[in-house]
Structure formats: structure tokens, C-alpha cells
Design a protein around this motif. Sequence first.
Motif, PDB file in Angstrom:
ATOM      1  N   GLU A 161      65.680   1.102  44.246  1.00 41.72           N
ATOM      2  CA  GLU A 161      65.832   0.361  45.497  1.00 41.72           C
ATOM      3  C   GLU A 161      65.401  -1.104  45.377  1.00 41.72           C
ATOM      4  O   GLU A 161      65.577  -1.875  46.308  1.00 41.72           O
ATOM      5  N   VAL A 162      64.824  -1.476  44.251  1.00 42.83           N
ATOM      6  CA  VAL A 162      64.298  -2.822  44.046  1.00 42.83           C
ATOM      7  C   VAL A 162      65.353  -3.667  43.343  1.00 42.83           C
ATOM      8  O   VAL A 162      65.899  -3.249  42.324  1.00 42.83           O
ATOM      9  N   PRO A 163      65.644  -4.879  43.853  1.00 38.92           N
ATOM     10  CA  PRO A 163      66.729  -5.671  43.258  1.00 38.92           C
ATOM     11  C   PRO A 163      66.435  -6.200  41.850  1.00 38.92           C
ATOM     12  O   PRO A 163      67.321  -6.224  41.016  1.00 38.92           O
ATOM     13  N   GLN A 164      65.226  -6.600  41.566  1.00 37.46           N
ATOM     14  CA  GLN A 164      64.888  -7.155  40.244  1.00 37.46           C
ATOM     15  C   GLN A 164      63.854  -6.254  39.584  1.00 37.46           C
ATOM     16  O   GLN A 164      62.646  -6.439  39.741  1.00 37.46           O
ATOM     17  N   HIS A 165      64.338  -5.285  38.831  1.00 40.18           N
ATOM     18  CA  HIS A 165      63.480  -4.254  38.262  1.00 40.18           C
ATOM     19  C   HIS A 165      62.387  -4.827  37.359  1.00 40.18           C
ATOM     20  O   HIS A 165      61.215  -4.477  37.502  1.00 40.18           O
TER      21      HIS A 165
ATOM     22  N   ASN B  81      39.196   9.252  51.072  1.00 43.65           N
ATOM     23  CA  ASN B  81      39.300   8.229  50.030  1.00 43.65           C
ATOM     24  C   ASN B  81      40.727   7.691  49.858  1.00 43.65           C
ATOM     25  O   ASN B  81      41.069   7.145  48.817  1.00 43.65           O
ATOM     26  N   VAL B  82      41.549   7.834  50.878  1.00 40.20           N
ATOM     27  CA  VAL B  82      42.930   7.338  50.838  1.00 40.20           C
ATOM     28  C   VAL B  82      43.022   6.077  51.688  1.00 40.20           C
ATOM     29  O   VAL B  82      42.686   6.095  52.875  1.00 40.20           O
ATOM     30  N   ARG B  83      43.440   4.985  51.067  1.00 39.53           N
ATOM     31  CA  ARG B  83      43.625   3.714  51.767  1.00 39.53           C
ATOM     32  C   ARG B  83      45.122   3.433  51.865  1.00 39.53           C
ATOM     33  O   ARG B  83      45.864   3.671  50.916  1.00 39.53           O
ATOM     34  N   LEU B  84      45.552   2.919  52.994  1.00 34.83           N
ATOM     35  CA  LEU B  84      46.959   2.612  53.217  1.00 34.83           C
ATOM     36  C   LEU B  84      47.176   1.114  53.072  1.00 34.83           C
ATOM     37  O   LEU B  84      46.371   0.312  53.542  1.00 34.83           O
ATOM     38  N   LEU B  85      48.272   0.748  52.414  1.00 35.04           N
ATOM     39  CA  LEU B  85      48.582  -0.660  52.183  1.00 35.04           C
ATOM     40  C   LEU B  85      50.053  -0.898  52.482  1.00 35.04           C
ATOM     41  O   LEU B  85      50.926  -0.372  51.787  1.00 35.04           O
ATOM     42  N   LYS B  86      50.323  -1.647  53.518  1.00 31.60           N
ATOM     43  CA  LYS B  86      51.705  -2.018  53.865  1.00 31.60           C
ATOM     44  C   LYS B  86      52.126  -3.139  52.939  1.00 31.60           C
ATOM     45  O   LYS B  86      51.456  -4.153  52.816  1.00 31.60           O
ATOM     46  N   MET B  87      53.222  -2.939  52.267  1.00 30.24           N
ATOM     47  CA  MET B  87      53.716  -3.894  51.279  1.00 30.24           C
ATOM     48  C   MET B  87      55.019  -4.512  51.781  1.00 30.24           C
ATOM     49  O   MET B  87      55.573  -4.092  52.778  1.00 30.24           O
ATOM     50  N   ASN B  88      55.502  -5.487  51.016  1.00 31.15           N
ATOM     51  CA  ASN B  88      56.874  -5.947  51.208  1.00 31.15           C
ATOM     52  C   ASN B  88      57.586  -5.741  49.881  1.00 31.15           C
ATOM     53  O   ASN B  88      56.979  -5.307  48.902  1.00 31.15           O
ATOM     54  N   ASP B  89      58.857  -6.036  49.823  1.00 29.66           N
ATOM     55  CA  ASP B  89      59.623  -5.714  48.617  1.00 29.66           C
ATOM     56  C   ASP B  89      59.588  -6.815  47.565  1.00 29.66           C
ATOM     57  O   ASP B  89      60.284  -6.733  46.550  1.00 29.66           O
TER      58      ASP B  89
ATOM     59  N   GLU C 223      68.082   1.731  30.558  1.00 26.12           N
ATOM     60  CA  GLU C 223      67.977   0.518  31.379  1.00 26.12           C
ATOM     61  C   GLU C 223      66.542   0.319  31.871  1.00 26.12           C
ATOM     62  O   GLU C 223      66.004  -0.787  31.826  1.00 26.12           O
ATOM     63  N   LEU C 224      65.927   1.402  32.323  1.00 20.99           N
ATOM     64  CA  LEU C 224      64.553   1.303  32.801  1.00 20.99           C
ATOM     65  C   LEU C 224      63.617   0.887  31.675  1.00 20.99           C
ATOM     66  O   LEU C 224      62.756   0.015  31.856  1.00 20.99           O
ATOM     67  N   LEU C 225      63.783   1.476  30.503  1.00 21.58           N
ATOM     68  CA  LEU C 225      62.942   1.125  29.367  1.00 21.58           C
ATOM     69  C   LEU C 225      63.097  -0.347  28.998  1.00 21.58           C
ATOM     70  O   LEU C 225      62.108  -1.049  28.761  1.00 21.58           O
ATOM     71  N   ALA C 226      64.315  -0.859  28.974  1.00 22.94           N
ATOM     72  CA  ALA C 226      64.548  -2.268  28.655  1.00 22.94           C
ATOM     73  C   ALA C 226      63.866  -3.175  29.676  1.00 22.94           C
ATOM     74  O   ALA C 226      63.235  -4.182  29.310  1.00 22.94           O
ATOM     75  N   ASP C 227      63.963  -2.830  30.953  1.00 26.34           N
ATOM     76  CA  ASP C 227      63.296  -3.620  31.992  1.00 26.34           C
ATOM     77  C   ASP C 227      61.779  -3.560  31.840  1.00 26.34           C
ATOM     78  O   ASP C 227      61.087  -4.561  32.024  1.00 26.34           O
ATOM     79  N   ALA C 228      61.256  -2.403  31.501  1.00 22.82           N
ATOM     80  CA  ALA C 228      59.812  -2.249  31.342  1.00 22.82           C
ATOM     81  C   ALA C 228      59.292  -3.083  30.166  1.00 22.82           C
ATOM     82  O   ALA C 228      58.264  -3.752  30.280  1.00 22.82           O
ATOM     83  N   VAL C 229      60.000  -3.054  29.069  1.00 18.92           N
ATOM     84  CA  VAL C 229      59.596  -3.855  27.901  1.00 18.92           C
ATOM     85  C   VAL C 229      59.643  -5.339  28.248  1.00 18.92           C
ATOM     86  O   VAL C 229      58.721  -6.097  27.925  1.00 18.92           O
TER      87      VAL C 229
ATOM     88  N   VAL D  82      75.281   6.861  42.425  1.00 13.94           N
ATOM     89  CA  VAL D  82      75.154   6.639  40.979  1.00 13.94           C
ATOM     90  C   VAL D  82      75.083   5.150  40.649  1.00 13.94           C
ATOM     91  O   VAL D  82      74.389   4.752  39.709  1.00 13.94           O
ATOM     92  N   GLY D  83      75.750   4.307  41.413  1.00 13.45           N
ATOM     93  CA  GLY D  83      75.716   2.872  41.158  1.00 13.45           C
ATOM     94  C   GLY D  83      74.351   2.239  41.367  1.00 13.45           C
ATOM     95  O   GLY D  83      74.068   1.171  40.837  1.00 13.45           O
ATOM     96  N   ASP D  84      73.479   2.892  42.134  1.00 18.32           N
ATOM     97  CA  ASP D  84      72.129   2.378  42.384  1.00 18.32           C
ATOM     98  C   ASP D  84      71.120   2.885  41.358  1.00 18.32           C
ATOM     99  O   ASP D  84      70.007   2.366  41.275  1.00 18.32           O
ATOM    100  N   ARG D  85      71.477   3.885  40.613  1.00 14.78           N
ATOM    101  CA  ARG D  85      70.541   4.520  39.677  1.00 14.78           C
ATOM    102  C   ARG D  85      70.407   3.726  38.393  1.00 14.78           C
ATOM    103  O   ARG D  85      71.310   2.991  38.015  1.00 14.78           O
ATOM    104  N   LEU D  86      69.277   3.916  37.713  1.00 10.37           N
ATOM    105  CA  LEU D  86      69.039   3.294  36.413  1.00 10.37           C
ATOM    106  C   LEU D  86      69.036   4.372  35.339  1.00 10.37           C
ATOM    107  O   LEU D  86      68.383   5.401  35.517  1.00 10.37           O
TER     108      LEU D  86
END
Length: 140
Positions: free
Chosen positions: A61-65, A32-40, A106-112, A98-102
Motif C-alpha cells: 500500500e506504500v508508494p515508495q517501498h 504496555n501497548v502504546r498507540l501511535l497515529k502515523m501518516n503514510d 522486488e521486496l528484497l531489492a527494495d530492502a537492500v 496482483v498489480g499492487d503486490r510485490l
Amino acid sequence: VVGARGIVIAADIQGEMLSTVKVRAQEQGLTNVRLLKMNDTSVTLPPRSCDFVLVAFVLHEVPQHATFLNRLERILKPTGQLVVIEWQKREETDGPPVGDRLSSDELLADAVAAGLREHDFRELGESQYLYVFTSARAEA
């Protein structure tokens, strides 16, 4: 976790990661596992199609969170949950720079901004944290 009738969609932009998932699923006899190739830049699943979405150590790793999180919000069913696991924003030998981390704030603000609402938050030891979000639209 999803039961006999549930389906797991393993999505990634890296073919090597999907190959690893395929091998592990076959080794465990999972059909029951399906694979899906995505882009960024896109999430190619139908709107309101997912009960549960797990995004583990990807968001840094995503530029626009907020844009990416909004795309994930769109695929959540009204009662669906989005779980995001990320690295604490501190210098460590493991994980991304550390410069790449959220930070969790920051993550909560982006999620809202993406139309999500915090359901739960947990620190996972000293190095990671986890958020559970639901769609703010579903609760409106």
C-alpha cells in the motif's frame, strides 16, 4: 512476547485500526501497548529505538517501498529485526489486486536499497511470504 518490562507500539495510519488494538489490549489487561497515529510519509519514532518491527500486509500500500523501508531501518536498534509479511505476487480471490503486490525479489531489492540485509525468508503457505531483515549499517 515482550515480557513484563517491554513495550509494544502499535502504529497505523488508520484510526479505526488503532481503536481495535486499544479495545483488544484492554480486554486482555495489557498495559504496555502504546498507540501511535502515523501518516503514510513518515515514521515518527526516535532513531535506533526499536528491537523488533513488524510490517504485516502494509508495504503493497506504500508508494515508495525503498524509502519507507529506509525509514524503518533508521528506527532499528543495531541488533534489531524488521519482519515484513506480504502477499505473493499472483492473482487470488483474497488480498490486494496482483498489480499492487510485490514479488519477494522486488521486496528484497527494495530492502537492500534501503540499507537492510536479509536474515531469513519463508513462504507462508501459497499466498504470503515473510522476510526478516537486519540493518546492514549495524553489521558494517
